[in-house]
Design an enzyme around this catalytic site. Structure first.
Site, PDB file in Angstrom:
ATOM      1  CB  CYS A   1       6.292  -1.785  15.967  1.00 55.54           C
ATOM      2  SG  CYS A   1       7.944  -1.428  15.335  1.00 55.54           S
TER       3      CYS A   1
ATOM      4  CD  GLU B   1      -2.929  -1.085   2.314  1.00 53.56           C
ATOM      5  OE1 GLU B   1      -2.580  -0.576   3.386  1.00 53.56           O
ATOM      6  OE2 GLU B   1      -4.045  -1.576   2.110  1.00 53.56           O
TER       7      GLU B   1
ATOM      8  CB  CYS C   1       7.124  -4.965   8.678  1.00 55.47           C
ATOM      9  SG  CYS C   1       8.557  -4.262   9.529  1.00 55.47           S
TER      10      CYS C   1
ATOM     11  CB  CYS D   1       3.232   7.524   2.687  1.00 54.06           C
ATOM     12  SG  CYS D   1       3.704   6.273   3.892  1.00 54.06           S
TER      13      CYS D   1
ATOM     14  CB  CYS E   1       2.932  -1.236  13.470  1.00 53.67           C
ATOM     15  SG  CYS E   1       3.057  -1.295  11.682  1.00 53.67           S
TER      16      CYS E   1
ATOM     17  CB  CYS F   1       1.439   6.670  11.435  1.00 51.83           C
ATOM     18  SG  CYS F   1       2.895   5.903  12.085  1.00 51.83           S
TER      19      CYS F   1
HETATM   20  S1  SF4 Z   1       6.169   0.477  12.550  1.00 46.59           S
HETATM   21 FE1  SF4 Z   1       5.341  -1.313  11.443  1.00 46.59          FE
HETATM   22  S2  SF4 Z   1       6.211  -1.209   9.395  1.00 46.59           S
HETATM   23 FE2  SF4 Z   1       7.435   0.150  10.710  1.00 46.59          FE
HETATM   24  S3  SF4 Z   1       9.124  -1.140  11.464  1.00 46.59           S
HETATM   25 FE3  SF4 Z   1       7.497  -1.301  13.018  1.00 46.59          FE
HETATM   26  S4  SF4 Z   1       6.316  -3.122  12.392  1.00 46.59           S
HETATM   27 FE4  SF4 Z   1       7.563  -2.521  10.633  1.00 46.59          FE
END
Ligand code: SF4
Length: 341
Positions: free
Chosen positions: A114, A90, A110, A103, A117, A331
């Protein structure tokens, strides 16, 4: 071979085998790196024979747009792309006054994980190539007809750009044909070797680092990558990152109600970043059903208290009232293909 996957020097060499003199090579590079065409036939000042030879040897594919959301109330719009192997990524178009930010995603998922996220929630995905990063950029630029001088690019979409370093650098080198490095920002979760590699580049983008807690213990709770790259060592890498005059680091800080948004957290953050040429971007958390229930967005009073405390401690701070909240494009809300219908 997709010509958009070649670094500029490799493209020079590849084209030099087919066309001469050198200014003909430059003409073709201009079609690619400045105009971003996705067809050899669009190269109207290149002879038919050369176009045929290029077609026989190379491709020019970009990812395919699967969907575009209806624009959000702030004008932002999320694009869903399908890559050649079926993976999905995306990107977000964000008009901001007379500027536009795009963006971009750097990985199809990923592995950093985190906990605030959605991309992290859905797990790892492969690195994406320069053609796939540039494809997001040129597709949106062409659709929205944005002049290059009005564009900013941020690598804040899906993925950790510094874990896809080589492809990122090729993409940056090509983007710099269209805009100054000062208008490109790479956002990282704090991959220290990647920050040091970025520091060694001759043309460096802006660096944004997601900090999110003023101490190691809490940062490790919400950003497990802290166990590998401790906060103290991360701060040391930021202190040695070279900044030209007039440039700042950006410290990103996702505000979670009752967790990292108190007055004393703001004081501790100010202390943590003291001495850095940095501004803080406070990002009130965006709730999502896939994320832990305890994570909540602070109310406006708490956000204002946090920001005011930073200001009292001489920290420059902006609050990102996230663009695109109503289309889940803010975000931490970009997701892996499995989550997208
Ligand atoms: S915020 Fe999301 S996309 Fe960015 S490094 Fe952490 S897990 Fe990965």
């Amino acid at each position: 071979m997709n010509l958009y996957d070649l670094a500029p020097a490799d493209l020079d060499r590849a084209l030099g085998e087919i066309v001469s003199p050198p200014f003909r090579v430059k003409q073709i590079e201009e079609w690619l790196h400045v105009r971003g065409v996705d067809s050899f036939d669009a190269m109207t000042n290149v002879s038919k024979d050369v176009r045929a030879e290029l077609k026989a040897r190379f491709t020019l594919a970009f990812p395919e747009v699967l969907t575009r959301t209806v624009p959000a109330s702030d004008g932002s719009q999320k694009y869903l792309f399908r890559l050649h192997d079926g993976q999905r990524i995306e990107s977000v178009y964000m008009p901001i006054g007379d500027r536009t930010s795009i963006c971009l995603s750097s990985q199809a998922g990923c592995a950093v994980g985190c906990t605030f996220c959605v991309t992290g929630f859905f797990g790892p995905g492969r690195n994406i190539g320069p053609s796939e990063m540039l494809g997001q950029f040129f597709t949106i630029q062409h659709e929205k007809q944005i002049p290059a001088e009005q564009m900013n690019v941020v690598f804040m979409g899906m993925g950790e750009p510094l874990l896809n370093f080589e492809n990122l650098v090729t993409t940056l080198d090509i983007l710099y044909r269209n805009m100054s490095p000062r208008r490109v920002t790479v956002s990282t979760s704090g991959i220290i070797p990647g920050i040091d590699d970025l520091a060694r580049l001759e043309k460096r983008p802006n660096l944004a680092v997601s900090i999110n807690a003023p101490d190691r213990k809490r940062r490790e709770e919400i950003m497990p990558i802290t166990a590998k790259y401790p906060l103290e060592e991360l701060m040391a890498s930021l202190r040695r990152f070279p900044l030209e005059k007039g440039r700042d680091l950006t410290i990103e800080y996702v505000l979670l109600a009752g967790y990292n948004d108190s007055k004393s957290d703001a004081v501790a953050l100010a202390k943590l970043i003291r001495g850095l040429h940095a501004k803080v971007n406070a990002i009130p958390f965006n709730a999502d059903p896939n994320l832990p229930e305890w994570m909540k967005r602070p109310n406006d009073t708490a956000i204002d208290r946090f920001v005011d405390t930073l200001v009292q401690h001489n920290v420059r701070v902006t609050v990102r009232r996230s663009k695109g909240r109503d289309i889940a494009a803010a975000c931490g809300q970009l997701r892996h293909e499995k989550a997208v219908g």
